[in-house]
Design a protein around this motif. Structure first.
Motif, PDB file in Angstrom:
ATOM      1  N   ARG A   1      18.630 100.961  20.167  1.00  0.00           N
ATOM      2  CA  ARG A   1      18.049  99.628  20.043  1.00  0.00           C
ATOM      3  C   ARG A   1      18.789  98.723  19.075  1.00  0.00           C
ATOM      4  N   VAL A   2      19.523  99.282  18.088  1.00  0.00           N
ATOM      5  CA  VAL A   2      20.162  98.426  17.071  1.00  0.00           C
ATOM      6  C   VAL A   2      21.244  97.518  17.659  1.00  0.00           C
ATOM      7  N   PRO A   3      22.130  97.861  18.521  1.00  0.00           N
ATOM      8  CA  PRO A   3      22.671  99.154  18.926  1.00  0.00           C
ATOM      9  C   PRO A   3      23.785  99.603  17.994  1.00  0.00           C
ATOM     10  N   CYS A   4      23.893 100.935  17.876  1.00  0.00           N
ATOM     11  CA  CYS A   4      24.969 101.547  17.100  1.00  0.00           C
ATOM     12  C   CYS A   4      25.099 102.989  17.577  1.00  0.00           C
ATOM     13  N   SER A   5      26.082 103.689  17.054  1.00  0.00           N
ATOM     14  CA  SER A   5      26.261 105.085  17.441  1.00  0.00           C
ATOM     15  C   SER A   5      25.186 105.943  16.773  1.00  0.00           C
ATOM     16  N   GLN A   6      24.984 107.125  17.312  1.00  0.00           N
ATOM     17  CA  GLN A   6      24.020 108.070  16.729  1.00  0.00           C
ATOM     18  C   GLN A   6      24.397 108.411  15.277  1.00  0.00           C
ATOM     19  N   PRO A   7      25.687 108.688  14.983  1.00  0.00           N
ATOM     20  CA  PRO A   7      26.047 108.967  13.591  1.00  0.00           C
ATOM     21  C   PRO A   7      25.781 107.779  12.659  1.00  0.00           C
ATOM     22  N   THR A   8      26.029 106.559  13.147  1.00  0.00           N
ATOM     23  CA  THR A   8      25.745 105.377  12.326  1.00  0.00           C
ATOM     24  C   THR A   8      24.255 105.254  12.069  1.00  0.00           C
ATOM     25  N   ALA A   9      23.437 105.500  13.076  1.00  0.00           N
ATOM     26  CA  ALA A   9      21.979 105.441  12.904  1.00  0.00           C
ATOM     27  C   ALA A   9      21.526 106.491  11.899  1.00  0.00           C
ATOM     28  N   THR A  10      22.099 107.689  11.975  1.00  0.00           N
ATOM     29  CA  THR A  10      21.733 108.758  11.034  1.00  0.00           C
ATOM     30  C   THR A  10      22.105 108.365   9.611  1.00  0.00           C
ATOM     31  N   THR A  11      23.308 107.821   9.429  1.00  0.00           N
ATOM     32  CA  THR A  11      23.763 107.378   8.110  1.00  0.00           C
ATOM     33  C   THR A  11      22.895 106.232   7.601  1.00  0.00           C
ATOM     34  N   THR A  12      22.539 105.319   8.489  1.00  0.00           N
ATOM     35  CA  THR A  12      21.700 104.177   8.127  1.00  0.00           C
ATOM     36  C   THR A  12      20.331 104.647   7.668  1.00  0.00           C
ATOM     37  N   VAL A  13      19.720 105.544   8.416  1.00  0.00           N
ATOM     38  CA  VAL A  13      18.401 106.071   8.036  1.00  0.00           C
ATOM     39  C   VAL A  13      18.497 106.826   6.714  1.00  0.00           C
TER      40      VAL A  13
END
Length: 127
Positions: free
Chosen positions: A42-54
């Motif tokens: 939804r952000v959109p971004c990669s899964q690793p970026t979402a994990t790092t962001t969270v």
């Protein structure tokens, strides 16, 4: 429209956050509990970026992860009280900033912008 939104984001209370972090925080607030994979899409971004962001939001005390009640193998992300306070403050600040911008317009122009806002909201609901 993009410039107005960018202006409101830049002047927001959450400027200490990276834009991706702020977008993710708002998404989490709207859709919690939410999985990291959904955040990435939804952000959109990669899964690793979402994990790092969270992880960064978690370190800042704005969100936390908990076990997904529907699938015990997965985790979901939810706001902490501090995260909810930041989202609320950012929304209030953006509303005040937008009111100032609208104050520069004539009553007719304000009416036109507000009418267009309703139509744009309808378009956005379909995204």
């Amino acid at each position: 429209m993009h410039r107005v939104v960018r202006h409101l984001r830049r002047n927001g209370t959450a400027t200490a956050l990276h834009p991706t972090q702020f977008i993710a925080l708002l998404l989490i607030a709207d859709e919690q509990p939410i999985r990291i994979g959904t955040i990435a899409a939804r952000v959109p971004c990669s899964q690793p970026t979402a994990t790092t962001t969270v992880a960064a939001l978690e370190t800042a005390g704005l969100v936390h992860r908990e076990q997904d009640t529907l699938d015990g193998r997965a985790t979901v992300v939810v706001l902490t009280p501090a995260g909810a306070e930041m989202v609320s403050a950012a929304g209030q600040h953006a509303a005040e900033d937008l009111a100032k911008l609208l104050g520069r317009l004539t009553p007719e122009e304000r009416s036109l912008v507000l009418s267009a806002g309703a139509v744009l909201s309808k378009l956005a609901d379909g995204l």
